[in-house]
Design a protein around this motif. Structure first.
Motif, PDB file in Angstrom:
ATOM      1  N   PRO A 127       0.822  -1.212   0.000  1.00  0.00           N
ATOM      2  CA  PRO A 127       0.000   0.000   0.000  1.00  0.00           C
ATOM      3  C   PRO A 127       0.856   1.264   0.000  1.00  0.00           C
ATOM      4  O   PRO A 127       1.902   1.325   0.649  1.00  0.00           O
ATOM      5  CB  PRO A 127      -0.801  -0.122   1.300  1.00  0.00           C
ATOM      6  N   GLY A 128       0.403   2.265  -0.756  1.00  0.00           N
ATOM      7  CA  GLY A 128       1.118   3.535  -0.797  1.00  0.00           C
ATOM      8  C   GLY A 128       2.332   3.535  -1.687  1.00  0.00           C
ATOM      9  O   GLY A 128       3.138   4.472  -1.631  1.00  0.00           O
ATOM     10  N   HIS A 129       2.489   2.512  -2.524  1.00  0.00           N
ATOM     11  CA  HIS A 129       3.622   2.436  -3.439  1.00  0.00           C
ATOM     12  C   HIS A 129       3.137   2.212  -4.870  1.00  0.00           C
ATOM     13  O   HIS A 129       2.044   1.678  -5.095  1.00  0.00           O
ATOM     14  CB  HIS A 129       4.587   1.326  -3.023  1.00  0.00           C
ATOM     15  N   PHE A 130       3.993   2.610  -5.809  1.00  0.00           N
ATOM     16  CA  PHE A 130       3.622   2.588  -7.224  1.00  0.00           C
ATOM     17  C   PHE A 130       4.819   2.160  -8.062  1.00  0.00           C
ATOM     18  O   PHE A 130       5.960   2.134  -7.590  1.00  0.00           O
ATOM     19  CB  PHE A 130       3.161   3.988  -7.668  1.00  0.00           C
ATOM     20  N   TYR A 131       4.524   1.840  -9.317  1.00  0.00           N
ATOM     21  CA  TYR A 131       5.566   1.550 -10.302  1.00  0.00           C
ATOM     22  C   TYR A 131       5.483   2.555 -11.448  1.00  0.00           C
ATOM     23  O   TYR A 131       4.395   2.777 -11.996  1.00  0.00           O
ATOM     24  CB  TYR A 131       5.402   0.145 -10.894  1.00  0.00           C
ATOM     25  N   ALA A 132       6.614   3.138 -11.797  1.00  0.00           N
ATOM     26  CA  ALA A 132       6.718   3.863 -13.061  1.00  0.00           C
ATOM     27  C   ALA A 132       7.142   2.847 -14.110  1.00  0.00           C
ATOM     28  O   ALA A 132       8.137   2.137 -13.929  1.00  0.00           O
ATOM     29  CB  ALA A 132       7.747   4.987 -12.956  1.00  0.00           C
ATOM     30  N   LEU A 133       6.371   2.750 -15.181  1.00  0.00           N
ATOM     31  CA  LEU A 133       6.673   1.798 -16.252  1.00  0.00           C
ATOM     32  C   LEU A 133       7.645   2.454 -17.218  1.00  0.00           C
ATOM     33  O   LEU A 133       7.429   3.580 -17.677  1.00  0.00           O
ATOM     34  CB  LEU A 133       5.392   1.373 -16.958  1.00  0.00           C
ATOM     35  N   ILE A 134       8.715   1.736 -17.551  1.00  0.00           N
ATOM     36  CA  ILE A 134       9.861   2.308 -18.246  1.00  0.00           C
ATOM     37  C   ILE A 134      10.050   1.652 -19.619  1.00  0.00           C
ATOM     38  O   ILE A 134       9.896   0.444 -19.773  1.00  0.00           O
ATOM     39  CB  ILE A 134      11.149   2.119 -17.419  1.00  0.00           C
ATOM     40  N   SER A 135      10.392   2.466 -20.619  1.00  0.00           N
ATOM     41  CA  SER A 135      10.801   1.961 -21.931  1.00  0.00           C
ATOM     42  C   SER A 135      11.979   2.790 -22.421  1.00  0.00           C
ATOM     43  O   SER A 135      12.363   3.778 -21.786  1.00  0.00           O
ATOM     44  CB  SER A 135       9.642   2.028 -22.933  1.00  0.00           C
ATOM     45  N   GLU A 136      12.559   2.373 -23.532  1.00  0.00           N
ATOM     46  CA  GLU A 136      13.651   3.116 -24.200  1.00  0.00           C
ATOM     47  C   GLU A 136      14.843   3.357 -23.282  1.00  0.00           C
ATOM     48  O   GLU A 136      15.540   4.366 -23.399  1.00  0.00           O
ATOM     49  CB  GLU A 136      13.139   4.447 -24.764  1.00  0.00           C
ATOM     50  N   TYR A 137      15.100   2.420 -22.375  1.00  0.00           N
ATOM     51  CA  TYR A 137      16.255   2.547 -21.485  1.00  0.00           C
ATOM     52  C   TYR A 137      17.535   2.546 -22.308  1.00  0.00           C
ATOM     53  O   TYR A 137      17.709   1.730 -23.213  1.00  0.00           O
ATOM     54  CB  TYR A 137      16.276   1.379 -20.500  1.00  0.00           C
ATOM     55  N   LEU A 138      18.441   3.456 -21.995  1.00  0.00           N
ATOM     56  CA  LEU A 138      19.722   3.536 -22.704  1.00  0.00           C
ATOM     57  C   LEU A 138      20.815   3.921 -21.720  1.00  0.00           C
ATOM     58  O   LEU A 138      20.790   4.995 -21.121  1.00  0.00           O
ATOM     59  CB  LEU A 138      19.660   4.553 -23.844  1.00  0.00           C
ATOM     60  N   GLU A 139      21.764   3.021 -21.551  1.00  0.00           N
ATOM     61  CA  GLU A 139      22.902   3.260 -20.654  1.00  0.00           C
ATOM     62  C   GLU A 139      23.804   4.343 -21.222  1.00  0.00           C
ATOM     63  O   GLU A 139      24.015   4.434 -22.430  1.00  0.00           O
ATOM     64  CB  GLU A 139      23.693   1.964 -20.507  1.00  0.00           C
ATOM     65  N   PHE A 140      24.350   5.173 -20.353  1.00  0.00           N
ATOM     66  CA  PHE A 140      25.317   6.176 -20.777  1.00  0.00           C
ATOM     67  C   PHE A 140      26.664   5.499 -21.065  1.00  0.00           C
ATOM     68  O   PHE A 140      27.189   4.795 -20.197  1.00  0.00           O
ATOM     69  CB  PHE A 140      25.534   7.227 -19.691  1.00  0.00           C
ATOM     70  N   ALA A 196      26.582  -7.626 -27.729  1.00  0.00           N
ATOM     71  CA  ALA A 196      25.426  -8.499 -27.932  1.00  0.00           C
ATOM     72  C   ALA A 196      24.366  -8.220 -26.870  1.00  0.00           C
ATOM     73  O   ALA A 196      24.688  -8.084 -25.682  1.00  0.00           O
ATOM     74  CB  ALA A 196      25.852  -9.964 -27.858  1.00  0.00           C
ATOM     75  N   HIS A 197      23.109  -8.130 -27.292  1.00  0.00           N
ATOM     76  CA  HIS A 197      21.997  -8.036 -26.347  1.00  0.00           C
ATOM     77  C   HIS A 197      21.617  -9.447 -25.883  1.00  0.00           C
ATOM     78  O   HIS A 197      21.511 -10.354 -26.702  1.00  0.00           O
ATOM     79  CB  HIS A 197      20.782  -7.378 -26.997  1.00  0.00           C
ATOM     80  N   ILE A 198      21.416  -9.615 -24.603  1.00  0.00           N
ATOM     81  CA  ILE A 198      20.984 -10.907 -24.070  1.00  0.00           C
ATOM     82  C   ILE A 198      19.504 -11.115 -24.393  1.00  0.00           C
ATOM     83  O   ILE A 198      19.130 -12.103 -25.022  1.00  0.00           O
ATOM     84  CB  ILE A 198      21.239 -10.976 -22.557  1.00  0.00           C
ATOM     85  N   ARG A 199      18.666 -10.191 -23.981  1.00  0.00           N
ATOM     86  CA  ARG A 199      17.279 -10.156 -24.440  1.00  0.00           C
ATOM     87  C   ARG A 199      17.254  -9.227 -25.641  1.00  0.00           C
ATOM     88  O   ARG A 199      17.533  -8.027 -25.513  1.00  0.00           O
ATOM     89  CB  ARG A 199      16.340  -9.643 -23.352  1.00  0.00           C
ATOM     90  N   PRO A 200      16.972  -9.724 -26.838  1.00  0.00           N
ATOM     91  CA  PRO A 200      17.077  -8.892 -28.045  1.00  0.00           C
ATOM     92  C   PRO A 200      16.208  -7.641 -27.970  1.00  0.00           C
ATOM     93  O   PRO A 200      15.190  -7.608 -27.258  1.00  0.00           O
ATOM     94  CB  PRO A 200      16.599  -9.834 -29.155  1.00  0.00           C
ATOM     95  N   VAL A 201      16.608  -6.620 -28.722  1.00  0.00           N
ATOM     96  CA  VAL A 201      15.882  -5.355 -28.711  1.00  0.00           C
ATOM     97  C   VAL A 201      14.781  -5.311 -29.756  1.00  0.00           C
ATOM     98  O   VAL A 201      13.947  -4.406 -29.747  1.00  0.00           O
ATOM     99  CB  VAL A 201      16.840  -4.158 -28.936  1.00  0.00           C
ATOM    100  N   GLY A 202      14.762  -6.254 -30.673  1.00  0.00           N
ATOM    101  CA  GLY A 202      13.784  -6.222 -31.751  1.00  0.00           C
ATOM    102  C   GLY A 202      12.363  -6.389 -31.276  1.00  0.00           C
ATOM    103  O   GLY A 202      12.084  -6.809 -30.142  1.00  0.00           O
ATOM    104  N   GLU A 203      11.418  -6.044 -32.149  1.00  0.00           N
ATOM    105  CA  GLU A 203      10.001  -6.158 -31.836  1.00  0.00           C
ATOM    106  C   GLU A 203       9.666  -7.603 -31.470  1.00  0.00           C
ATOM    107  O   GLU A 203      10.101  -8.548 -32.115  1.00  0.00           O
ATOM    108  CB  GLU A 203       9.174  -5.712 -33.040  1.00  0.00           C
ATOM    109  N   GLY A 204       8.881  -7.739 -30.429  1.00  0.00           N
ATOM    110  CA  GLY A 204       8.559  -9.073 -29.932  1.00  0.00           C
ATOM    111  C   GLY A 204       9.415  -9.470 -28.748  1.00  0.00           C
ATOM    112  O   GLY A 204       9.031 -10.342 -27.966  1.00  0.00           O
ATOM    113  N   HIS A 205      10.584  -8.855 -28.606  1.00  0.00           N
ATOM    114  CA  HIS A 205      11.470  -9.109 -27.467  1.00  0.00           C
ATOM    115  C   HIS A 205      11.591  -7.879 -26.575  1.00  0.00           C
ATOM    116  O   HIS A 205      11.517  -7.971 -25.363  1.00  0.00           O
ATOM    117  CB  HIS A 205      12.851  -9.540 -27.944  1.00  0.00           C
ATOM    118  N   GLY A 256      14.048  -5.931 -25.553  1.00  0.00           N
ATOM    119  CA  GLY A 256      15.076  -5.836 -24.529  1.00  0.00           C
ATOM    120  C   GLY A 256      15.637  -4.426 -24.434  1.00  0.00           C
ATOM    121  O   GLY A 256      15.590  -3.658 -25.402  1.00  0.00           O
ATOM    122  N   PRO A 257      16.184  -4.051 -23.274  1.00  0.00           N
ATOM    123  CA  PRO A 257      16.730  -2.704 -23.086  1.00  0.00           C
ATOM    124  C   PRO A 257      18.191  -2.590 -23.521  1.00  0.00           C
ATOM    125  O   PRO A 257      18.916  -3.595 -23.589  1.00  0.00           O
ATOM    126  CB  PRO A 257      16.609  -2.501 -21.580  1.00  0.00           C
TER     127      PRO A 257
END
Length: 296
Positions: free
Chosen positions: A70-83, A208-217, A219-220
């Protein structure tokens, strides 16, 4: 919408996977809701051996209630990109976030301890510029400040957001991801130990991406979702002929990998990855590769 900085520390007690969700208390709900649809920057504080730097950018695409707490939330994230180049929160007496500068020139701890805070457009752009300019080099702190191209604490007279507009470009993201992976793995293949430098002095190591970034996967572009691999190992990994277990043991698809290729891999069968937890492959991404990519 508004630009924000989200603080995420190593070993957070929150139910976080910053590449896909950011867990936060109701205190920050309105601020996070204002950021929906816009980009944010992740800041990692010093606590628990953190880097005390800005480390990644991402987009907030929604907010959900945490049904378990209770009293907590999640911000849903996309397009993550490491510096590819982390950015310190201050360079000398200059702060990238003007609000962090106290009246006597030291850090305003009250503001710094806020987990979510608004940031003006010109400061947001300055951080991104320092993070992505000349990503494959190791700049000095002075060079980082110069790359921002504007005063860190005063609004620019004009603002055209060149870096922000580029962040959605797949070629740009690939270059930045490769630079971040190569730096974390010191240009060395995790599966073979090969470190190949071409005649021009550039490393011949793929990211190499471990979880691919393509549509259907989806990955970040996170170092924790990546491996530095030579081209042969990259080909094997992407085609599901090899994978990693959670103990970083290299697992080969039975009957699909020839002995001449197997001999290229580390003799003990263990992948070499960075020691730092913020760079090591995350178990959730490894599990995804085993479940959806691996042919074992």
């Amino acid at each position: 919408m508004s630009k924000s900085v989200f603080t995420h520390r190593v070993g957070s007690r929150y139910d976080d996977l910053p590449e896909s969700k950011y867990h936060f208390p109701q205190t920050y709900l309105r601020q996070v809701e204002r950021s929906v649809g816009d980009l944010i920057i992740y800041y990692e504080p010093r606590r628990d051996n953190g880097r005390q730097s800005y480390v990644a950018t991402a987009r907030v695409v929604g907010v959900e209630i945490d049904p378990q707490q209770p009293g907590h939330f999640y911000a849903l994230i996309s397009e993550y990109l490491e510096f590819p180049q982390i950015v310190p929160y201050r360079i000398g007496d200059q702060f990238f976030e003007g609000k962090l500068r106290g009246a006597n020139g030291t850090t305003n701890l009250g503001t710094a301890q806020r987990a979510v805070r608004d940031v003006p457009e010109h400061e947001f752009e300055a951080i991104l510029t320092a993070a992505f300019s000349a990503a494959t080099s190791e700049p000095s702190q002075t060079e980082l400040a110069n790359r921002a191209g504007i005063s860190l604490n005063e609004p620019a007279e004009t603002f055209d957001r060149p870096i922000v507009q580029t962040l959605i470009s797949r070629p740009f993201r690939d270059i930045a991801f490769k630079a971040a992976i190569r730096r974390a793995y010191k240009d060395t293949c995790a599966f073979t130990g090969l470190k190949l430098i071409n005649g021009g002095g550039r490393p011949e190591i793929d990211a190499a991406h471990i979880r691919p970034v393509g549509e259907g996967h989806n990955g970040p572009d996170s170092v924790r979702n990546g491996l530095a691999l030579c081209k042969t190992a990259h080909w094997l990994f992407d085609r599901g002929l090899v994978t990693l277990d959670d103990d970083l043991k290299i697992v080969q698809a039975k009957g699909l990998v020839g002995q001449e290729v197997s001999r290229l891999l580390h003799a003990d069968g263990i992948a070499r990855v960075p020691e730092a937890s913020h760079f090591r492959p995350h178990s959730q991404f490894l599990q995804y590769h085993r479940d959806h990519i691996f042919k074992g």
